[in-house]
Design a protein around this motif. Structure first.
Motif, short mmCIF file in Angstrom:
data_model
loop_
_atom_site.label_atom_id
_atom_site.label_comp_id
_atom_site.label_asym_id
_atom_site.label_seq_id
_atom_site.Cartn_x
_atom_site.Cartn_y
_atom_site.Cartn_z
N ASP A 133 -42.26 -26.71 71.77
CA ASP A 133 -43.35 -27.57 71.28
C ASP A 133 -43.31 -28.88 72.07
N HIS B 211 -44.95 -32.97 72.87
CA HIS B 211 -45.69 -34.16 72.41
C HIS B 211 -47.11 -34.05 72.96
N SER B 212 -48.13 -34.11 72.05
CA SER B 212 -49.49 -33.84 72.52
C SER B 212 -50.07 -35.03 73.28
N LEU C 50 -47.87 -36.87 75.56
CA LEU C 50 -47.20 -36.81 76.86
C LEU C 50 -47.72 -35.66 77.72
N LYS D 211 -49.23 -34.41 62.67
CA LYS D 211 -48.12 -34.39 63.62
C LYS D 211 -48.75 -34.14 64.98
N THR D 212 -48.43 -34.98 65.95
CA THR D 212 -49.05 -34.81 67.26
C THR D 212 -48.20 -33.86 68.09
N VAL D 213 -48.69 -32.63 68.20
CA VAL D 213 -47.86 -31.60 68.84
C VAL D 213 -48.72 -30.53 69.52
#
Ligand code: BES
Ligand code: MN
Ligand code: MN
Length: 464
Positions: free
Chosen positions: A216, A218-219, A221, A319-321
């Motif tokens: 998973d 970081h959405s 980065l 959650k930013t993913v």
């Protein structure tokens, strides 16, 4: 059939009580947490068949759940009816949407069921409908009016693909030999519009897994720079239908049996109220393949549906993913001449072809089966039609069904016999849904009608 009405009136309370006891057993075949209950259910069916008058009853062990077999052979020269049904049920979830617990049956009235309906998982699909046959046998045996030999075969894996039954049927052709197969595991149009199901759709069920990055991300980065498996999967799924709602898999329609204008006119004659249909579902418009009516779309035309889709974060808050994986379960309903294995193959190859390079794809076939049709000039259909005429006062409307009972096509192939689908459920019974129910009236009407099928099937066989 002498005295069927009296027999029903005298035994109604007991018939309901017995069914209620069976509905208390949570025989969910899909979930191994219930495996002991599924096994207990098979024993309960064995006892019920014995008490109803079968001379010989046995539990046939398989690699999966047992098959309950029972028979009463009165004269080898008379026709033999093989009754099939299933004692397993679908999982009851989502539990919070049930108004009463799924395995604590209650009888409640509603608009469609002034005599009440039994609310419980499996009430309509298929314990209630299967048990009508057990009680019809009891009536015929106790009143000394059984016109045919009878064999019962009740399985516990229908809702998960009938794997063990497939082997069992292939290995027991002689034991299961019969002149007609009788099943109540479908529906009818309405209480005042009796109908007999003359077709079932085939099925191909697959699961797909899309893998993007190895973990998973970081959405922020990575967002915009790598393939997001959920974005990709939803795009791929969306592309499976075109603007006319036709399925875009190359070759998918190649073998579809096209109906003649006359056959389509016949289908169009079945009573159907589009406004009531939309109202019942709270939808403003229906949706489906261009050029076909609603009744055609859900019976003589194939369809493709996502049954479940998951991946990423679905907990509370945000959650930013970018998830590493996305999944979907997809079913395709098939029509005569489409081969389910071939369609599964076409799907897999197409899905692999449309997957972009940035993801890996895995397609896992689950189960499937062929479509089935019953011609209305068949003796089995004619016997059923006469039975409905006797108890409903009018002939049934032949209706191609949209659901699947894959084993029916296998019966035809292995046992060389046709199946009559005498369903007494209603579309509104909410099978596979919360608050599944089966009308008390429907249950009793089934028990009343089935013995006439035996009577007319024997008469028709004797005449020719
Ligand atoms: N009884 C249903 C099939 C059905 C219901 C056919 C109503 C026509 C009208 C059966 O138990 C069922 O749910 N079949 C599954 C397929 C099976 C392989 C899981 C289905 O149709 O989804
Ligand atoms: Mn069923
Ligand atoms: Mn079912």
């Amino acid at each position: 059939m002498n005295n069927i009405k009296n027999y029903l009136a005298q035994n109604k309370a007991r018939f309901l009580d017995e069914l209620i006891e069976l509905l208390k057993i949570p025989s969910v075949s899909a979930d191994s947490a219930y495996s002991q209950d599924v096994i207990n259910m098979s024993t309960a069916i064995k006892t019920a068949l014995k008490e109803a008058g079968c001379d010989h009853v046995e539990i046939c062990e398989t690699e999966g759940y047992p098959i309950v077999y029972g028979e009463k052979i009165i004269d080898p020269n008379l026709p033999t009816v093989l009754v099939y049904g299933h004692y397993d049920v679908q999982p009851p979830d989502p539990l919070d949407l049930w108004h009463s617990p799924p395995f604590e049956p209650v009888i409640k009235e509603n608009g469609l069921h002034p005599e009440g309906a039994i609310f419980a998982r499996g009430s309509s699909d298929d314990k209630g409908q299967m048990y009508m046959h057990v009680k019809a046998l009891e009536f015929m045996v106790r009143t000394d009016q059984l016109p045919c030999n009878v064999k019962f075969m009740i399985e516990g894996e229908e809702e998960v693909g009938s794997n063990s039954l497939t082997t069992f049927v292939t290995e027991n052709r002689e034991k299961l030999s019969n002149d007609i197969i009788l099943i109540s595991d479908t529906g009818m149009i309405a209480p005042d519009v009796p109908s007999v199901t003359t077709g079932l759709r085939g099925l191909s069920y697959v699961e797909v897994e899309v893998t993007g990055p190895n973990r998973d991300l970081h959405s922020g980065l990575y967002g915009g720079a790598v393939a997001n498996p959920i974005n990709i999967l939803t795009q791929m799924i969306a592309s499976l239908h075109d603007e006319d709602n036709r399925i875009t898999i190359p070759g998918f329609y190649d073998k579809v049996a096209e109906l003649s204008p006359t056959e389509r006119t016949e289908i169009g004659k079945a009573p159907f109220d589009l406004e009531a249909y939309k109202d019942a579902l709270d939808i403003e418009a229906v949706h489906g393949e261009e050029g076909f009516t609603t009744n055609e779309r859900n019976s003589i035309r194939p369809s493709l549906d996502v049954n479940g889709i998951w991946g990423g974060y679905i907990g509370e808050g945000a959650k930013t993913v970018i998830a590493s994986k996305a999944y979907a379960k997809i079913s395709m309903r098939l029509v005569p001449h489409q081969d389910w294995k071939e369609i599964t193959d076409l799907f897999s190859r197409h899905f692999e072809r449309i997957a972009p390079k940035g993801v890996k794809l895995k397609v896992t076939p689950h189960h499937g089966g062929q479509a089935y049709v019953m011609p209305i000039d068949h003796m089995g259909y004619r016997a059923a039609a006469k039975a409905y005429e006797t108890t409903f006062g009018k002939p049934p409307v032949p209706q191609r069904g949209g659901g699947s009972i894959p084993i029916v096509a296998l019966f035809e192939k292995e046992l060389k016999s046709k199946t009559v689908l005498m369903g007494f459920g209603l579309d509104s019974d909410a099978i596979h849904s919360p608050n599944e129910h089966f009308g008390v009236w429907n249950y009793l009407k089934g028990i009343e009608t089935i013995p006439y099928f035996y009577q007319y099937f024997r008469e028709l066989n004797t005449v020719t």
